[in-house]
Design a protein around this motif. Sequence first.
Motif, short mmCIF file in Angstrom:
data_model
loop_
_atom_site.label_atom_id
_atom_site.label_comp_id
_atom_site.label_asym_id
_atom_site.label_seq_id
_atom_site.Cartn_x
_atom_site.Cartn_y
_atom_site.Cartn_z
N ASN A 136 0.84 -1.19 0.00
CA ASN A 136 0.00 0.00 0.00
C ASN A 136 0.89 1.26 0.00
O ASN A 136 2.07 1.18 0.34
N GLY A 137 0.31 2.39 -0.35
CA GLY A 137 1.08 3.62 -0.51
C GLY A 137 1.86 4.07 0.72
O GLY A 137 2.86 4.78 0.59
N ASN A 138 1.42 3.66 1.91
CA ASN A 138 2.09 4.12 3.12
C ASN A 138 3.08 3.08 3.67
O ASN A 138 3.68 3.31 4.72
N LYS A 139 3.24 1.95 3.01
CA LYS A 139 4.13 0.92 3.55
C LYS A 139 5.59 1.21 3.16
O LYS A 139 5.86 2.17 2.44
N ILE A 140 6.52 0.33 3.58
CA ILE A 140 7.95 0.63 3.40
C ILE A 140 8.32 0.68 1.92
O ILE A 140 9.14 1.49 1.50
N VAL A 141 7.71 -0.20 1.10
CA VAL A 141 7.79 -0.04 -0.35
C VAL A 141 6.36 -0.12 -0.88
O VAL A 141 5.51 -0.76 -0.28
N THR A 142 6.12 0.53 -2.01
CA THR A 142 4.75 0.57 -2.52
C THR A 142 4.66 0.20 -3.99
O THR A 142 5.59 0.43 -4.76
N SER A 143 3.52 -0.40 -4.34
CA SER A 143 3.19 -0.64 -5.74
C SER A 143 1.99 0.23 -6.11
O SER A 143 1.30 -0.07 -7.07
N GLY A 144 1.74 1.27 -5.34
CA GLY A 144 0.50 2.02 -5.47
C GLY A 144 -0.55 1.33 -4.62
O GLY A 144 -1.09 1.88 -3.69
N GLY A 145 -0.81 0.11 -4.95
CA GLY A 145 -1.63 -0.79 -4.14
C GLY A 145 -1.24 -2.19 -4.53
O GLY A 145 -1.00 -2.46 -5.71
N GLY A 146 -1.13 -3.06 -3.56
CA GLY A 146 -0.73 -4.42 -3.89
C GLY A 146 -0.30 -5.19 -2.66
O GLY A 146 -0.23 -4.62 -1.56
N GLY A 147 -0.05 -6.46 -2.86
CA GLY A 147 0.41 -7.30 -1.75
C GLY A 147 1.03 -8.56 -2.28
O GLY A 147 1.09 -8.78 -3.49
N MET A 148 1.50 -9.40 -1.37
CA MET A 148 2.17 -10.63 -1.77
C MET A 148 1.93 -11.69 -0.70
O MET A 148 2.05 -11.43 0.49
N ILE A 149 1.54 -12.88 -1.17
CA ILE A 149 1.43 -14.04 -0.28
C ILE A 149 2.72 -14.84 -0.44
O ILE A 149 3.14 -15.08 -1.57
N VAL A 150 3.34 -15.26 0.66
CA VAL A 150 4.52 -16.13 0.55
C VAL A 150 4.28 -17.42 1.34
O VAL A 150 3.56 -17.43 2.34
N THR A 151 4.91 -18.50 0.86
CA THR A 151 4.79 -19.79 1.54
C THR A 151 5.95 -20.69 1.13
O THR A 151 6.54 -20.49 0.06
N ASN A 152 6.26 -21.66 1.98
CA ASN A 152 7.25 -22.66 1.62
C ASN A 152 6.61 -23.94 1.11
O ASN A 152 7.30 -24.90 0.78
N ASP A 153 5.27 -23.93 1.05
CA ASP A 153 4.54 -25.08 0.51
C ASP A 153 4.19 -24.78 -0.95
O ASP A 153 3.29 -24.00 -1.23
N GLU A 154 4.95 -25.41 -1.86
CA GLU A 154 4.80 -25.04 -3.27
C GLU A 154 3.42 -25.36 -3.83
O GLU A 154 2.88 -24.60 -4.64
N ASP A 155 2.82 -26.46 -3.37
CA ASP A 155 1.47 -26.81 -3.86
C ASP A 155 0.45 -25.77 -3.41
O ASP A 155 -0.39 -25.33 -4.20
#
Length: 380
Positions: free
Chosen positions: A212-231
């Motif tokens: 989001n625009g106020n976070k440490i880095v921004t994409s204008g608006g956006g997010g990311m899900i991360v996981t170690n479970d590839e499936d």
Amino acid sequence: MAFLETIQFIKDKFNSKDFIPLHAPVFNGNERKYVMDTLDSSFVSSVGAYVDLSEKMIADISQTKKAVAVVNGTAGLQIALQLTGVQRGDEVITQALTFVATANAIHYNGSDPIFLDVDYDTMGLSPQAVSDFLEEYGERRETGTYNKKTGRKISACVPMHTFGFPVHLDELLKVCTEWNIPVVEDAAESLGSYYKGKHTGSFGQFGVFSFNGNKIVTSGGGGMIVTNDEDLGKMGKHLTTTAKVPHSYEYVHDHIGYNFRMPNLNASLVCAQLEQLDSFLANKRQLANDYAEFFKTQGITFRQELENTNANYWLMCVELENLEERNGFLKATNEAKTMTRPIWQLMYRLPMYQHCFKDGQQNAEFLEERIVNIPSSVRI
Ligand SMILES: *Cc1c(COP(=O)(O)O)cnc(C)c1O
């Protein structure tokens, strides 16, 4: 007037007599170049090289196996919770001291939040509070842990790394493992924060970042899900892209999916921002050190990272003596065009979450009356 020295110090640090915001983005890298690239390539929307690149960059930074770019952090939390198996009627443990999106994402899955206390030192979900709650209410069954009182399944736990300060992850994961409850880290505020050398968001079954625009880095608006479970990661990509099955011309969809993908235009912006993450972190750390020195002379507590952690110092904060001091500080600074904001109201005070379970909340209520965010932008 009170807090004059503080106001002057902040104005000097930001070298400005004008309004000083809490957190303004800085676009001094390849932002213009990459955004123009997407316009020139005409791939502004759903497919494009920058979506893939942003996922690779985040997987690399967080040292996770799979990253899925989504339209915002809230949508990421919603999907991560769905993928851990949260279903309508379930309960999900989280903290009341958080931004409203955490609770909303739980609600979008038809589940109800259980609000437990935070630790005083991390300002994030307290492993002891989780343990105490489960000892009293938890019942182990073959299909998971249930709430003895309500009969409902407790299907996930969502700690949030407040302002980029990591929660006590070892202790929390121990409790959740003992009770077989999957963890989804709300790491929306903690990109660049580490716990014992490992990136936040990589400890739980899922972690979710926000751009989001106020976070440490921004994409204008956006997010990311991360996981170690590839499936599960692949399933996350599938669900957030309308669950379309590849086919050379037919429209085939095999789930109720979501249009939650991050547009390539936004991904291009965040790629340029992520290239600068290390320099942003160093820049903010310098400011945090200067604040720490200064506030010592004022008898005001400046919140610093705990041992064994690296905080990203996304939003920096001070702890005032009491509610009256806090209110005085907010009034004086904001009147002097130096933006400060109190920490959030606890979730169970909001009308839509008043019916939810909460425990004692001693620490959350103490912090609610005292914590104030102060200007924290990267300085150029
Ligand atoms: C910013 C934030 C979110 C939501 O992120 P969006 O990208 O704005 O949807 C979720 N949780 C917390 C704690 C946040 O600070």
